[in-house]
Design an enzyme around this catalytic site. Structure first.
Site, PDB file in Angstrom:
ATOM      1  N   GLY A 105      -0.083  -5.121  -2.854  1.00  0.00           N
ATOM      2  CA  GLY A 105      -0.206  -5.090  -1.389  1.00  0.00           C
ATOM      3  C   GLY A 105       0.607  -6.154  -0.678  1.00  0.00           C
ATOM      4  O   GLY A 105       0.302  -6.504   0.464  1.00  0.00           O
ATOM      5  N   SER A 106       1.684  -6.639  -1.313  1.00  0.00           N
ATOM      6  CA  SER A 106       2.480  -7.655  -0.605  1.00  0.00           C
ATOM      7  C   SER A 106       3.174  -7.036   0.611  1.00  0.00           C
ATOM      8  O   SER A 106       3.333  -7.696   1.641  1.00  0.00           O
ATOM      9  CB  SER A 106       3.483  -8.336  -1.540  1.00  0.00           C
ATOM     10  OG  SER A 106       4.486  -7.454  -1.950  1.00  0.00           O
ATOM     11  N   ILE A 108       0.377  12.898  -1.847  1.00  0.00           N
ATOM     12  CA  ILE A 108      -0.421  13.143  -0.638  1.00  0.00           C
ATOM     13  C   ILE A 108      -0.774  14.634  -0.556  1.00  0.00           C
ATOM     14  O   ILE A 108       0.121  15.487  -0.600  1.00  0.00           O
ATOM     15  CB  ILE A 108       0.371  12.710   0.623  1.00  0.00           C
ATOM     16  CG1 ILE A 108       0.746  11.221   0.533  1.00  0.00           C
ATOM     17  CG2 ILE A 108      -0.428  12.986   1.888  1.00  0.00           C
ATOM     18  CD1 ILE A 108      -0.421  10.260   0.419  1.00  0.00           C
ATOM     19  N   ASN A 124       6.798   6.614   3.597  1.00  0.00           N
ATOM     20  CA  ASN A 124       6.664   5.918   2.315  1.00  0.00           C
ATOM     21  C   ASN A 124       7.857   4.986   2.146  1.00  0.00           C
ATOM     22  O   ASN A 124       8.934   5.239   2.677  1.00  0.00           O
ATOM     23  CB  ASN A 124       6.666   6.947   1.185  1.00  0.00           C
ATOM     24  CG  ASN A 124       6.575   6.310  -0.190  1.00  0.00           C
ATOM     25  OD1 ASN A 124       5.757   5.412  -0.421  1.00  0.00           O
ATOM     26  ND2 ASN A 124       7.411   6.747  -1.120  1.00  0.00           N
ATOM     27  N   HIS A 163      10.194   3.466  -0.937  1.00  0.00           N
ATOM     28  CA  HIS A 163      10.496   3.633  -2.364  1.00  0.00           C
ATOM     29  C   HIS A 163      11.502   2.547  -2.770  1.00  0.00           C
ATOM     30  O   HIS A 163      12.471   2.310  -2.045  1.00  0.00           O
ATOM     31  CB  HIS A 163      11.069   5.026  -2.613  1.00  0.00           C
ATOM     32  CG  HIS A 163      11.247   5.304  -4.067  1.00  0.00           C
ATOM     33  ND1 HIS A 163      10.187   5.625  -4.895  1.00  0.00           N
ATOM     34  CD2 HIS A 163      12.338   5.245  -4.867  1.00  0.00           C
ATOM     35  CE1 HIS A 163      10.629   5.777  -6.122  1.00  0.00           C
ATOM     36  NE2 HIS A 163      11.930   5.545  -6.138  1.00  0.00           N
TER      37      HIS A 163
END
Ligand code: GAR
Length: 187
Positions: free
Chosen positions: A12-13, A88, A102, A104
């Site tokens: 979660g950075s 999703i 998103n 990537h």
């Protein structure tokens, strides 16, 4: 006020970076972070940052409208996948057209698809002796990493770079660009 909901499965950075970026901005707020992993470090970060965080399991996500109702309840304007590893489901794609993005850690369409995430991507870059890599921010559709590309940024890969070095370079690009791209999309 536009409301973002971040989905994250791991450290979660990026989620933290996005939360910090919008903290003092009047027009956008991170309403919540959702995770599919009870042990995800992102939950500790949310706790520290005072951002509401919620866990959901696979059946709630895939086989019901529970997450959809939850997102509507939060008045979600944009769903941001930041290191989220599940595909999703169509109920969310249909309910949030062009409202799910998103990030990537590579230059799509190269090095995308099922199983290509995090260090696995950087490992493949190293093994294939690529001279550059980067980030792709894209809309999400029902296939992994295939939605329309919104933004890309590149970084050079040196022969001396190991997987950690490549990961660091890519993370730096993510931290620099992801919040700004979100801000632009919501403006
Ligand atoms: C990020 O590098 C993101 O691009 C990648 O996971 C990392 C999460 O880091 N996402 C994927 O590989 C999706 N296929 P973080 O949890 O520290 O933000």
């Amino acid at each position: 006020m536009k409301r973002i909901v971040i989905f994250a499965s791991g450290s979660g950075s990026n989620a933290e970076n996005i939360i910090s970026f919008f903290r003092d901005k009047p027009k956008v707020t991170v309403a919540a972070v959702l995770t599919n992993k009870k042990s995800a470090k992102v939950l500790e970060r949310c706790d520290r940052l005072g951002v509401p965080a919620f866990y959901f399991n696979k059946s709630a996500f895939k086989d019901s409208d529970a997450v959809l109702h939850f997102l509507h309840g939060l008045n979600t304007d944009l769903i941001v996948l930041a290191g989220f590893l599940w595909k999703i489901p169509s109920n969310l794609i249909d309910a949030f057209p062009n409202k799910i993005i998103n990030i990537h850690p590579a230059l799509l369409p190269k090095y995308g698809g099922k199983g290509m995430y995090g260090d696995r991507v950087h490992q493949a870059i190293k093994e294939n002796k690529e001279v550059e890599t980067g980030i792709t921010i894209h809309y999400v559709n029902e296939n992994y990493d295939e939605g329309a590309i919104i933004f890309q940024a590149k970084t050079a890969v040196e022969t001396s770079d190991d997987v950690d070095t490549i990961a660091q370079k890519v993370h730096q690009l993510e931290y620099e660009h992801f919040p700004k791209v979100i801000e632009k999309l919501l403006s």
